[in-house]
Design an enzyme around this catalytic site. Structure first.
Site, PDB file in Angstrom:
ATOM      1  N   HIS A   1     -13.168   7.182 -27.848  1.00  0.00           N
ATOM      2  CA  HIS A   1     -12.071   7.544 -26.936  1.00  0.00           C
ATOM      3  C   HIS A   1     -10.789   7.804 -27.743  1.00  0.00           C
ATOM      4  O   HIS A   1      -9.697   7.599 -27.235  1.00  0.00           O
ATOM      5  CB  HIS A   1     -11.873   6.419 -25.908  1.00  0.00           C
ATOM      6  CG  HIS A   1     -11.065   6.785 -24.696  1.00  0.00           C
ATOM      7  ND1 HIS A   1     -11.289   7.924 -23.962  1.00  0.00           N
ATOM      8  CD2 HIS A   1     -10.031   6.149 -24.080  1.00  0.00           C
ATOM      9  CE1 HIS A   1     -10.423   7.967 -22.948  1.00  0.00           C
ATOM     10  NE2 HIS A   1      -9.646   6.911 -23.006  1.00  0.00           N
TER      11      HIS A   1
ATOM     12  N   HIS B   1      -5.598   6.777 -28.306  1.00  0.00           N
ATOM     13  CA  HIS B   1      -5.499   7.367 -26.971  1.00  0.00           C
ATOM     14  C   HIS B   1      -4.657   8.636 -27.008  1.00  0.00           C
ATOM     15  O   HIS B   1      -3.675   8.798 -26.276  1.00  0.00           O
ATOM     16  CB  HIS B   1      -4.926   6.371 -25.947  1.00  0.00           C
ATOM     17  CG  HIS B   1      -5.438   6.635 -24.559  1.00  0.00           C
ATOM     18  ND1 HIS B   1      -4.811   7.466 -23.676  1.00  0.00           N
ATOM     19  CD2 HIS B   1      -6.556   6.200 -23.920  1.00  0.00           C
ATOM     20  CE1 HIS B   1      -5.509   7.517 -22.559  1.00  0.00           C
ATOM     21  NE2 HIS B   1      -6.574   6.748 -22.688  1.00  0.00           N
TER      22      HIS B   1
ATOM     23  N   ASP C   1     -13.231   2.885 -20.145  1.00  0.00           N
ATOM     24  CA  ASP C   1     -12.408   3.464 -21.215  1.00  0.00           C
ATOM     25  C   ASP C   1     -11.329   2.479 -21.671  1.00  0.00           C
ATOM     26  O   ASP C   1     -11.001   1.531 -20.963  1.00  0.00           O
ATOM     27  CB  ASP C   1     -11.686   4.722 -20.698  1.00  0.00           C
ATOM     28  CG  ASP C   1     -12.636   5.885 -20.478  1.00  0.00           C
ATOM     29  OD1 ASP C   1     -13.861   5.685 -20.566  1.00  0.00           O
ATOM     30  OD2 ASP C   1     -12.137   6.996 -20.211  1.00  0.00           O
ATOM     31  N   ASP C   2     -10.779   2.772 -22.832  1.00  0.00           N
ATOM     32  CA  ASP C   2      -9.567   2.119 -23.373  1.00  0.00           C
ATOM     33  C   ASP C   2      -9.793   0.728 -23.965  1.00  0.00           C
ATOM     34  O   ASP C   2      -8.843   0.069 -24.376  1.00  0.00           O
ATOM     35  CB  ASP C   2      -8.436   2.016 -22.329  1.00  0.00           C
ATOM     36  CG  ASP C   2      -8.015   3.359 -21.779  1.00  0.00           C
ATOM     37  OD1 ASP C   2      -8.594   4.385 -22.191  1.00  0.00           O
ATOM     38  OD2 ASP C   2      -7.108   3.390 -20.934  1.00  0.00           O
TER      39      ASP C   2
ATOM     40  N   HIS D   1     -11.705   1.309 -16.257  1.00  0.00           N
ATOM     41  CA  HIS D   1     -11.028   0.824 -17.468  1.00  0.00           C
ATOM     42  C   HIS D   1     -11.198  -0.692 -17.535  1.00  0.00           C
ATOM     43  O   HIS D   1     -10.863  -1.387 -16.570  1.00  0.00           O
ATOM     44  CB  HIS D   1      -9.547   1.204 -17.415  1.00  0.00           C
ATOM     45  CG  HIS D   1      -9.332   2.681 -17.320  1.00  0.00           C
ATOM     46  ND1 HIS D   1      -9.421   3.364 -16.124  1.00  0.00           N
ATOM     47  CD2 HIS D   1      -9.081   3.601 -18.273  1.00  0.00           C
ATOM     48  CE1 HIS D   1      -9.222   4.652 -16.356  1.00  0.00           C
ATOM     49  NE2 HIS D   1      -9.017   4.828 -17.651  1.00  0.00           N
TER      50      HIS D   1
HETATM   51 NI    NI Z   1      -8.218   6.419 -21.505  1.00  0.00          NI
END
Ligand code: NI
Length: 236
Positions: A112, A116, A61-62, A203
Site C-alpha cells: 500500500h 501512503h 489497508d494502512d 482499515h
Molecule cells: Ni489507504
C-alpha cells in the site's frame, strides 16, 4: 375359410392389443423416466444453489496498527477467516512481528506504498521509494515478495502494473469506515452492498472498523458467504 379368417382377425386383434399394452407400458415408463430425471436435475440444481457459497474478500489497508491489528487478527482466527492486508512499508518496518503474524496466520499481504503516497503522477524514482522499498521491507520479514498493490486513494497511472510487475487490486464495496465512528452503520453499509465476488475495503487502524468487520463477517457467513483472500476472487 371363415374360421381361419376369424382366427386371423383374432390374431391381428391380439397383436394390436399386446402392442398397445406394451407401448403403453414402456412408453409411460419412458415418460416417467424423463420426468424423474428432470426432477432429479431440478433437485441437484437446488442442492447446488444451497451448497455453492458466494465468495467475498475483506481487505484491510494502512496497517499494521500496534493495537487494532492484533485485535482484528484474534477475531479472524476465532472465526477461521483469511483476509487481505495492504500494508504501509513504514508501518511494516515499525511492527515486523505483526507482519510475521499476519503471514503465519494465513492472510494475504499486499503493498500500500511506503508513506501512503498518491501514485497518480509517480515517476520511476517515486515508484522505487514507495513500492519497491515496501516490497523489500515485507520480503525481508516474510521471505515473500508481495504480488498485489493497492494504490492509496485508488489513484494510479494505467501503467502501474507494467512498471511494478504487480497486480492492482481495488475494491467494489466501500463502507467508508475511516470516516465513521458508528460500527453499526458500517456493518449496515457492508451488508447492504455485499455481493458474490465482492471486495470490501476496510482499515485496521480504527477500533470501530475492526468491530464492524467482525460483526459483518459473522452476519455474512450466516447468509452463505465464504470469506476468501483477493487472489481467489481475481483468479476465479
Ligand atoms: Ni489507504
Amino acid at each position: 375359410m371363415n374360421r381361419s379368417l376369424k382366427n386371423v382377425k383374432t390374431l391381428i386383434g391380439l397383436f394390436f392389443t399386446v402392442s398397445f399394452v406394451l407401448f403403453g407400458y414402456f412408453g409411460k415408463n419412458e415418460m416417467m423416466n424423463e420426468t424423474d430425471s428432470r426432477n432429479a436435475t431440478m433437485v441437484s440444481d437446488t442442492q447446488k444453489e444451497v451448497m455453492s457459497t458466494k465468495k467475498i474478500a475483506i481487505t484491510f489497508d494502512d496497517g499494521p496498527h500496534p493495537v487494532y491489528t492484533p485485535m482484528l487478527l484474534d477475531g479472524l482466527k476465532e472465526r477461521g477467516i483469511h483476509a487481505t492486508f495492504f500494508l504501509l512499508g513504514e508501518s511494516a518496518q515499525n511492527y515486523p512481528d505483526l507482519v510475521k503474524r499476519i503471514q503465519e496466520e494465513g492472510h494475504l499481504i499486499g503493498n500500500h506504498t511506503f508513506h501512503h503516497t498518491d501514485l497518480k503522477n509517480a515517476d520511476t524514482v517515486l515508484l522505487h521509494q514507495e513500492v519497491v522499498k515496501t516490497n523489500e521491507v515485507i520480503e525481508k520479514i516474510t521471505g515473500q515478495t508481495p504480488q498485489y498493490i493497492r494504490p492509496p486513494f485508488g489513484s494510479h497511472k494505467d501503467s502501474l502494473e507494467e512498471q511494478t510487475g504487480m497486480l492492482v487490486v481495488l475494491w467494489n464495496i466501500d463502507p467508508l469506515d475511516w470516516c465513521s465512528e458508528d460500527a453499526a452503520g458500517i456493518v449496515r453499509q457492508i451488508e447492504k452492498n455485499a455481493k458474490d465476488n465482492g471486495i470490501i475495503l476496510m482499515h485496521d487502524s480504527y477500533k470501530t472498523s475492526v468491530m464492524a468487520a467482525l460483526t459483518a463477517i459473522d452476519d455474512l457467513q450466516k447468509e452463505g458467504y465464504e470469506f476468501v483472500t483477493v487472489d481467489e476472487i481475481l483468479f476465479e
